[in-house]
Design an enzyme around this catalytic site. Structure first.
Site, short mmCIF file in Angstrom:
data_model
loop_
_atom_site.label_atom_id
_atom_site.label_comp_id
_atom_site.label_asym_id
_atom_site.label_seq_id
_atom_site.Cartn_x
_atom_site.Cartn_y
_atom_site.Cartn_z
N ASN A 192 0.81 -1.24 0.00
CA ASN A 192 0.00 0.00 0.00
C ASN A 192 0.83 1.27 0.00
O ASN A 192 0.40 2.29 0.54
CB ASN A 192 -0.96 0.03 1.20
N ARG A 193 2.02 1.19 -0.57
CA ARG A 193 2.91 2.37 -0.65
C ARG A 193 3.38 2.86 0.72
O ARG A 193 3.89 3.97 0.84
CB ARG A 193 2.25 3.55 -1.40
#
Ligand SMILES: Cc1cc2nc3c(=O)[nH]c(=O)nc-3n(C[C@H](O)[C@H](O)[C@H](O)COP(=O)(O)O)c2cc1C
Length: 214
Positions: A192-193
């Protein structure tokens, strides 16, 4: 301009590994060595390729890929033409940055610092180790200057070869530089970055480590 739209959907989810304070080396050079050896062990194509950015005296940045040729705790070395665009920029403004990106490992390393010219003996030694074709290209090509044509370049090589054979020294305008770092950042892609980013800043001869927000 017609353009395939797929590229906007390119979205690789990272998450193979993590980078934790409990595991990272306190010495950024040792941490670099560890990651660099992993990149070599993984037989990544041009694992030593990095993007070097320089800045002109007018504050305008420019970037290009170069090969890292050596490193130790004094700095990170590369070789090039001292009269090239980067050479001219470094003459006026010695600050530069390097970035390595190893997609297979989901890792990026940023290094910033000041550039010094390598001493002539080191440049001579490396020049001698290069294959004859690369030595000739370094000696003949007026890197970063406009030339008439490909044919002109090929002709220059041919003329040089006829005149000198393989008996020529390193030209003064070609040699090494060393980036002496005062900042490193190790980046590990996460889900998710929410990537891991650990920075080391040199403050009064001590490397101060911080975790940066992704
Ligand atoms: C994979 C790769 C490796 C390169 N390695 C070097 C290098 O070690 N030294 C060099 O002068 N140029 C190297 N180049 C070419 C540079 O990217 C650049 O074109 C050249 O140095 C001129 O840059 P400048 O005009 O900004 O000075 C390499 C290019 C690529 C794509």
């Amino acid at each position: 301009m017609a353009m395939k739209e797929e590229f906007k959907r390119i979205r690789h989810e990272y998450g193979k590994k993590v980078l934790l304070e409990s595991e990272i080396d306190q010495n950024p050079f040792k941490q670099f060595k560890q990651w660099f050896e992993t990149a070599l062990d993984n037989k990544l194509l041009d694992a030593n390729a990095m993007c070097l950015s320089t800045v002109s005296d007018k504050g305008r940045p420019s970037s290009r890929i170069l090969l890292l040729k050596d490193f130790d705790e004094s700095g990170f070395c590369f070789f090039t033409n001292y009269n090239s665009k980067k050479g001219i920029e470094l003459e006026k403004n010695p600050y530069a940055s390097m970035v390595f990106f190893w997609p297979k490992l989901e890792r990026q390393i940023r290094i910033e610092g000041i550039i010094e010219k390598l001493d002539t003996t080191k440049s001579d030694t490396y020049f001698k180790e290069r294959p004859i074709g690369s030595r000739m290209a370094a000696a003949v090509s007026p890197q970063s200057k406009a030339i008439e044509s490909r044919e002109e370049l090929d002709q220059m090589i041919q003329d040089f070869s006829q005149k000198h054979g393989n008996q020529f020294k390193r030209p003064d305008f070609w040699g090494g530089y060393k980036l002496v770092p005062d900042l490193f950042e190790f980046w590990q892609g996460r889900e998710n970055r929410l990537n891991d980013r650990i920075e080391y800043k040199l403050e009064e001869k001590l490397w101060i480590q911080s975790r940066l927000a992704p």
